[in-house]
Design an enzyme around this catalytic site. Sequence first.
Site, short mmCIF file in Angstrom:
data_model
loop_
_atom_site.label_atom_id
_atom_site.label_comp_id
_atom_site.label_asym_id
_atom_site.label_seq_id
_atom_site.Cartn_x
_atom_site.Cartn_y
_atom_site.Cartn_z
N ASN A 155 72.60 -32.34 51.53
CA ASN A 155 72.00 -31.98 52.82
C ASN A 155 73.04 -31.54 53.87
O ASN A 155 72.67 -30.98 54.91
CB ASN A 155 71.14 -33.12 53.38
CG ASN A 155 69.83 -33.33 52.64
OD1 ASN A 155 69.33 -34.44 52.51
ND2 ASN A 155 69.25 -32.25 52.13
N ASP A 195 60.18 -35.99 51.12
CA ASP A 195 60.39 -34.55 51.29
C ASP A 195 59.20 -33.88 51.99
O ASP A 195 58.08 -34.40 51.98
CB ASP A 195 60.63 -33.92 49.91
CG ASP A 195 61.27 -32.53 50.02
OD1 ASP A 195 61.90 -32.25 51.07
OD2 ASP A 195 61.14 -31.75 49.07
C1 IPE Z 1 65.70 -34.38 48.83
O1 IPE Z 1 65.08 -33.37 49.53
C2 IPE Z 1 66.60 -35.18 49.75
C3 IPE Z 1 65.93 -36.05 50.70
C4 IPE Z 1 64.65 -36.24 50.77
C5 IPE Z 1 66.80 -36.77 51.60
P1 IPE Z 1 65.71 -31.90 49.63
O2 IPE Z 1 64.79 -31.10 50.45
O3 IPE Z 1 67.11 -31.99 50.10
O4 IPE Z 1 65.71 -31.46 48.10
P2 IPE Z 1 65.66 -29.99 47.47
O5 IPE Z 1 66.70 -29.18 48.18
O6 IPE Z 1 64.30 -29.47 47.70
O7 IPE Z 1 65.95 -30.21 46.03
C1 IPE Z 2 63.05 -33.99 53.88
O1 IPE Z 2 62.37 -32.91 54.44
C2 IPE Z 2 64.03 -34.59 54.84
C3 IPE Z 2 65.43 -34.40 54.44
C4 IPE Z 2 65.85 -33.79 53.38
C5 IPE Z 2 66.43 -34.99 55.33
P1 IPE Z 2 62.94 -31.42 54.37
O2 IPE Z 2 63.74 -31.18 55.60
O3 IPE Z 2 63.68 -31.19 53.11
O4 IPE Z 2 61.60 -30.60 54.41
P2 IPE Z 2 61.24 -29.31 53.56
O5 IPE Z 2 61.49 -29.64 52.13
O6 IPE Z 2 62.13 -28.22 54.05
O7 IPE Z 2 59.80 -29.07 53.86
MG MG Z 3 63.08 -30.56 51.27
#
Ligand code: IPE
Ligand code: IPE
Ligand code: MG
Length: 238
Positions: A64, A16
């Site tokens: 997602n 993340d």
């Molecule tokens: C978790 O990250 C999913 C992945 C890393 C693929 P998210 O960014 O989707 O999670 P939340 O929304 O912060 O819980």
């Molecule tokens: C994790 O990074 C990647 C996926 C969930 C695919 P994020 O896109 O959730 O990055 P933040 O949490 O917004 O920084």
């Molecule tokens: Mg995230």
Amino acid sequence: MSEKGHIPSHIAIIMDGNGRWARRRGFARFRGHRAGAESVREITRECAKKHLKQLTLYAFSQENWKRPQREINLLMKLLKDFLIKERKEINDNNIRLTAIGRVSELPEDVQKELAITMELSKNNTGMILCLALNYGGRAEIVDVTREIAKDVRNGKINLDEITEDTFKKHLYMRDMPDPDLLIRTGGDMRVSNFLLWEISYTELWVTPVCWPDFRKAHLEEALKDYARRERRFGGLRE
Ligand code: IPE
Ligand code: IPE
Ligand code: MG
């Protein structure tokens, strides 16, 4: 009961913080996802070197799909590129690629490249690299329940024969060992629907470091912390 000083055999990672990494640099979110791919390469290589049994990476959650279509398209394109470009390196390192999640709901071109890389690496005997794609922990539990219900209906198993072991055998990856260590980057203290059944006794380690900055040194830090812990699984210390 496992002893202190051990190295985990299965690590799962919630990768993340790509968006925040990019925002802090004044870049578009996509740049963060692209930089994150480099972390995937480095960490996979390191884990394979350490002879881990399995590395499971949360790459795309079922939730997602709520993101803007443009970001989803870019993520799918990155995933496809990764599957094509890393094929050789995966194979050269004796890594076996697998996937968990509702893969059949991914774009067809991604499914195709995934199938090719999985087929190519299926006889490799080294580390298993498992990608969680369109994965949801609750969805997995629902899918397992459906499978078991089908077996009951077809008379393959009696209701009172259902055990935790039956359940385990119907998971997306039936021979997957439970993760010993779950790493989350980006600092949020939550599991975000990842491997709900499998992490019952997993050790958790959260770092504020965003995924695109996560390197070998951070992995070492997590392993050092893990080695200090005593896993009791509900028992008592010896
Ligand atoms: C978790 O990250 C999913 C992945 C890393 C693929 P998210 O960014 O989707 O999670 P939340 O929304 O912060 O819980
Ligand atoms: C994790 O990074 C990647 C996926 C969930 C695919 P994020 O896109 O959730 O990055 P933040 O949490 O917004 O920084
Ligand atoms: Mg995230």
